[in-house]
Each structure stands twice: as structure tokens, then as C-alpha cells.
Design a protein around this motif. Structure first.
Motif, PDB file in Angstrom:
ATOM      1  N   GLY A 152     -23.367  27.072  64.105  1.00 35.78           N
ATOM      2  CA  GLY A 152     -24.782  26.971  64.296  1.00 35.78           C
ATOM      3  C   GLY A 152     -25.278  27.498  65.735  1.00 35.78           C
ATOM      4  O   GLY A 152     -24.787  26.665  66.882  1.00 35.78           O
ATOM      5  N   ILE A 153     -26.105  28.425  65.848  1.00 36.09           N
ATOM      6  CA  ILE A 153     -26.627  29.050  67.031  1.00 36.09           C
ATOM      7  C   ILE A 153     -27.984  28.499  67.073  1.00 36.09           C
ATOM      8  O   ILE A 153     -28.958  28.754  66.417  1.00 36.09           O
ATOM      9  CB  ILE A 153     -26.597  30.527  67.289  1.00 36.09           C
ATOM     10  CG1 ILE A 153     -25.000  30.745  67.140  1.00 36.09           C
ATOM     11  CG2 ILE A 153     -27.096  30.884  68.397  1.00 36.09           C
ATOM     12  CD1 ILE A 153     -24.874  32.427  66.876  1.00 36.09           C
ATOM     13  N   VAL A 154     -28.296  27.528  68.282  1.00 40.33           N
ATOM     14  CA  VAL A 154     -29.657  27.188  68.543  1.00 40.33           C
ATOM     15  C   VAL A 154     -30.224  27.886  69.400  1.00 40.33           C
ATOM     16  O   VAL A 154     -29.717  27.929  70.816  1.00 40.33           O
ATOM     17  CB  VAL A 154     -29.447  25.668  68.852  1.00 40.33           C
ATOM     18  CG1 VAL A 154     -31.000  25.143  69.204  1.00 40.33           C
ATOM     19  CG2 VAL A 154     -28.945  24.786  67.740  1.00 40.33           C
ATOM     20  N   CYS A 194     -32.309  28.042  59.469  1.00 41.04           N
ATOM     21  CA  CYS A 194     -32.166  27.017  58.651  1.00 41.04           C
ATOM     22  C   CYS A 194     -32.996  25.962  59.674  1.00 41.04           C
ATOM     23  O   CYS A 194     -33.156  26.022  60.949  1.00 41.04           O
ATOM     24  CB  CYS A 194     -30.764  26.495  58.394  1.00 41.04           C
ATOM     25  SG  CYS A 194     -29.513  25.980  59.928  1.00 41.04           S
ATOM     26  N   SER A 195     -33.165  24.913  59.168  1.00 39.68           N
ATOM     27  CA  SER A 195     -33.740  23.520  60.123  1.00 39.68           C
ATOM     28  C   SER A 195     -32.647  23.276  61.134  1.00 39.68           C
ATOM     29  O   SER A 195     -31.306  23.301  61.020  1.00 39.68           O
ATOM     30  CB  SER A 195     -34.086  22.411  59.375  1.00 39.68           C
ATOM     31  OG  SER A 195     -33.061  21.875  58.774  1.00 39.68           O
ATOM     32  N   PHE A 196     -33.269  22.750  62.202  1.00 39.60           N
ATOM     33  CA  PHE A 196     -32.285  22.161  63.138  1.00 39.60           C
ATOM     34  C   PHE A 196     -31.296  21.035  62.545  1.00 39.60           C
ATOM     35  O   PHE A 196     -30.124  20.940  62.848  1.00 39.60           O
ATOM     36  CB  PHE A 196     -33.147  21.422  64.226  1.00 39.60           C
ATOM     37  CG  PHE A 196     -32.429  20.869  65.442  1.00 39.60           C
ATOM     38  CD1 PHE A 196     -31.665  21.658  66.273  1.00 39.60           C
ATOM     39  CD2 PHE A 196     -32.333  19.419  65.596  1.00 39.60           C
ATOM     40  CE1 PHE A 196     -30.858  21.109  67.375  1.00 39.60           C
ATOM     41  CE2 PHE A 196     -31.457  18.572  66.518  1.00 39.60           C
ATOM     42  CZ  PHE A 196     -30.684  19.685  67.615  1.00 39.60           C
ATOM     43  N   LEU A 199     -28.476  22.586  60.624  1.00 40.15           N
ATOM     44  CA  LEU A 199     -27.546  23.038  61.580  1.00 40.15           C
ATOM     45  C   LEU A 199     -26.670  22.257  62.071  1.00 40.15           C
ATOM     46  O   LEU A 199     -25.418  22.363  62.208  1.00 40.15           O
ATOM     47  CB  LEU A 199     -28.324  24.057  62.366  1.00 40.15           C
ATOM     48  CG  LEU A 199     -27.587  24.756  63.496  1.00 40.15           C
ATOM     49  CD1 LEU A 199     -28.029  26.135  63.906  1.00 40.15           C
ATOM     50  CD2 LEU A 199     -27.011  24.009  64.774  1.00 40.15           C
ATOM     51  N   ILE A 200     -27.194  20.993  62.591  1.00 44.42           N
ATOM     52  CA  ILE A 200     -26.296  20.045  63.334  1.00 44.42           C
ATOM     53  C   ILE A 200     -25.255  19.459  62.457  1.00 44.42           C
ATOM     54  O   ILE A 200     -24.221  18.941  62.757  1.00 44.42           O
ATOM     55  CB  ILE A 200     -27.108  19.301  64.417  1.00 44.42           C
ATOM     56  CG1 ILE A 200     -28.074  18.289  63.514  1.00 44.42           C
ATOM     57  CG2 ILE A 200     -27.542  20.020  65.308  1.00 44.42           C
ATOM     58  CD1 ILE A 200     -28.680  17.356  64.256  1.00 44.42           C
ATOM     59  N   MET A 228     -23.860  15.018  63.508  1.00 47.24           N
ATOM     60  CA  MET A 228     -22.658  15.996  63.557  1.00 47.24           C
ATOM     61  C   MET A 228     -21.394  15.904  62.733  1.00 47.24           C
ATOM     62  O   MET A 228     -21.317  14.522  62.703  1.00 47.24           O
ATOM     63  CB  MET A 228     -22.466  16.435  65.047  1.00 47.24           C
ATOM     64  CG  MET A 228     -23.644  17.228  65.557  1.00 47.24           C
ATOM     65  SD  MET A 228     -23.277  17.743  67.295  1.00 47.24           S
ATOM     66  CE  MET A 228     -24.627  18.252  67.801  1.00 47.24           C
ATOM     67  N   LYS A 229     -20.700  16.602  62.401  1.00 48.85           N
ATOM     68  CA  LYS A 229     -19.257  16.291  61.814  1.00 48.85           C
ATOM     69  C   LYS A 229     -18.571  15.791  62.847  1.00 48.85           C
ATOM     70  O   LYS A 229     -18.605  16.009  64.069  1.00 48.85           O
ATOM     71  CB  LYS A 229     -18.687  17.540  61.368  1.00 48.85           C
ATOM     72  CG  LYS A 229     -19.353  18.129  60.237  1.00 48.85           C
ATOM     73  CD  LYS A 229     -18.715  19.467  59.858  1.00 48.85           C
ATOM     74  CE  LYS A 229     -19.071  20.277  58.371  1.00 48.85           C
ATOM     75  NZ  LYS A 229     -18.189  21.280  58.320  1.00 48.85           N
TER      76      LYS A 229
END
Length: 326
Positions: A152-154, A194-196, A199-200, A228-229
Motif C-alpha cells: 500500500g503506497i500512500v 482505495c481509502s486510507f 490500505l492500512i 494494521m496487520k
């Protein structure tokens, strides 16, 4: 203005400075490692028509008020959060940065940092160097795979897009969150916007490449890390203040996330006693994302070219405050 004065806030190679000395009076702070004291900067700015600055210098209204002759600030970076852009624009001072020339180099380092954190490379190297490697064992320093995982790239600008290109080569699923959609990344690399929150919460690797703004400050906080995972690897190659470092430390020691790779910090240089540096599951670098010889040389040359253009009454190549473009 006859023979304008240009001040450089950090020692640069002689062959780079020589290019400026052809047309201008040039002086620079003679340290490669120590930032220029603010009082010295304020004094030198009084006469300067051009400033070549680093991210370590705060170029605010107070500096500009001293710099009555200042026409151009060339910042040796893509980012420019160290400069008060509004203050510069109000004073008709051109602000220039160094985009594009460092995109691929920064993407290389970002991906390398992600790999180092996931595969425990620094930790493994230290064990060998310290004579602590006793024998082969099935799960010795077992880390996390990168291939076929979800990244996931922010911040999907040019650097984020180049990281996506590298991720595609590792058969990764690519998510991204950005202020606007990036059709090129979607078409070429299969990136999905996608939404933040999505993603996280779903990514195996969360990579921050977002610019520092009021909206992104501490966007990675206690709540973010909790979502987060537990196997997630967090990488920050943007700006330190986008992360709540206390929250990141707690997430790492509590097992909320697996590891972190950090090239930037809230305060730079980071104190050697900072709690994050005591953790084995943290790979910490001294803000070197664009630090290859080729790229840093290109960045310096671009700064010099922009200064020369402005002081010769031409438009600079990479203008930040585009309101001043004629």
C-alpha cells in the motif's frame, strides 16, 4: 545588480561551486556535516541575491526580511516544507526545488529499505559481524516474503509510481491512496486506488511517500498502527513528522506491526538514545533516499542552473511558487 552574491548553506564539491563562480560572487558554509547556525545564515542572507539551501535550514519570513536583495532560493530537495512559500511569493522571491532527477534513486532506496526491514538484513549482517552466528537453523532470522504480497503506497506521485513499478516486478498487489487518482500507475502497474483505512488495514507493506502538509502531519498515529496487520512492515521515506514516533515505537514493541524501515525522522539527526533505535525490528537510515553520487550531482547542478536563470532574468526550470511565473 552587478556581480550578484550567492550563498550556499553547506559545503559542496569544488567543481559544482566553480560553475557559479563564473558569473557570481559565491560563498558557502564550510562544513559538510554541520548545519549552518541561524545567526550566520541571517547575516549572509542580508547581501545575497541567491541562496542554495538544504532541508536543514528554515527559510522563513524573518530570513527573507533580512535579505533585501534576495531573488531566488534553490532548495537541494524535492520537498520544500523548510521554506515559507507564501512569504517568498509575497516578496517576489522565486523558490525552486529538484524534482524528477531523484525519482528513480529514491524509489530504489525506498524498495531496498522495505526489503531490508522485511528480510531482517541489517540484523543478520550484525550477527555475522559480531561473531554471533553459531550454525544454520531452519528459522534463523526468518523474515517476511515480499513477492506476491500486497503493498500500500500512500502518496502516489512520481516516486510512488516508481515504487509501484518495482513492486510490479515482484508480483505484488498494489494499492494506493493519494489526493487524486493516478491513471498511469493504474494502467501500467495495475495499482488500485482505495481509502486510507482500507490500505492500512489490508496491506502487508505500507509505504509512506506523502508530502508533509497539515493534513499529513502524524497521519500515522496510534489509531493507524492499531488497524494494521500484525505482520505489516511500515516504511517511511517521506518526512518524519507524518509519523507519531511514540505510537510507532509502541506498535513495534507490542507486536501490533512486525517491523519498520525509516529514512526520515521527526527531529534530524535523530538522537542516538531515541527508543526506536534500540529495536531490532527497525532499520534506520540517515535520510539518504536520494543519496547516490549521480543523483546528488544532478540535484546540485539543477540548483545552480535555476539560480543562474533567475539572476540572469530568465524563468527557472523547476519553480515551486508558480504564481511568479510570467
Amino acid at each position: 545588480m552587478d556581480n550578484p552574491y550567492v550563498f550556499i548553506t553547506r559545503k559542496l564539491p569544488a567543481q559544482i561551486v566553480k560553475k557559479l563562480e563564473t558569473n557570481f560572487r559565491v560563498k558557502m558554509w564550510e562544513s559538510e556535516d554541520e548545519p549552518i547556525p541561524r545567526e550566520v545564515l541571517m547575516q549572509e542572507a542580508k547581501e545575497a541575491a541567491g541562496l542554495l539551501t538544504m532541508l536543514s535550514e528554515k527559510i522563513d519570513a524573518a530570513v527573507m526580511d533580512e535579505a533585501k536583495n534576495l531573488r531566488v532560493i534553490a532548495n537541494l530537495a524535492v520537498g520544500f516544507d523548510n521554506i515559507d512559500i507564501d512569504a517568498a511569493t509575497n516578496r517576489d522571491i522565486f523558490v525552486c526545488n529538484t524534482p524528477d532527477v531523484l525519482t528513480e534513486t529514491t524509489a530504489d532506496l525506498t524498495f531496498a529499505l522495505m526489503m531490508a526491514a522485511a528480510r531482517r538484513i541489517v540484523e543478520a549482517a550484525d550477527i555475522v559481524k559480531n561473531g554471533e552466528w553459531k550454525s544454520w537453523s531452519p528459522l534463523l532470522l526468518a523474515g517476511h516474503d515480499i513477492h506476491h504480497k500486497k503493498i500500500g503506497i500512500v502518496g502516489m506521485g512520481k516516486i510512488g509510481t516508481s515504487v509501484a513499478k518495482r513492486a510490479k516486478g515482484f508480483d505484488m498487489e498494489i494499492l494506493y491512496h493519494n489526493r487524486s487518482r493516478n491513471p498511469m500507475a493504474e494502467e501500467l502497474y495495475g495499482a488500485r486506488y482505495c481509502s486510507f483505512e482500507e490500505l492500512i488495514s489490508t496491506s502487508d507493506f505500507i509505504v509512506c511517500l506523502a508530502p508533509l502538509t497539515p493534513e499529513t502531519t502524524k497521519m500515522f498515529n496510534k489509531q493507524s498502527f492499531m488497524k494494521m496487520k500484525t505482520t505489516a512492515v511500515f516504511v517511511n521515506a517521506s518526512r518524519g513528522p507524518v509519523v507519531d514516533e511514540a505510537a510507532l515505537h509502541n506498535a513495534l514493541i507490542s507486536g501490533e506491526i512486525a517491523a519498520a524501515g525509516l529514512d526520515v525522522f521527526e527531529q534530524e539527526p535523530i538522537d542516538a538514545g531515541h527508543p526506536l533505535l534500540s529495536l531490532k525490528n527497525v532499520v534506520a537510515l540517515p535520510h539518504i533516499a536520494s543519496s547516490s553520487i549521480d543523483t546528488r550531482t544532478a540535484m546540485m547542478n539543477l540548483c545552480i542552473e535555476n539560480i543562474e536563470l533567475v539572476l540572469h532574468n530568465n524563468a527557472p526550470k523547476t519553480l515551486v511558487n508558480k504564481q511568479l511565473a510570467k
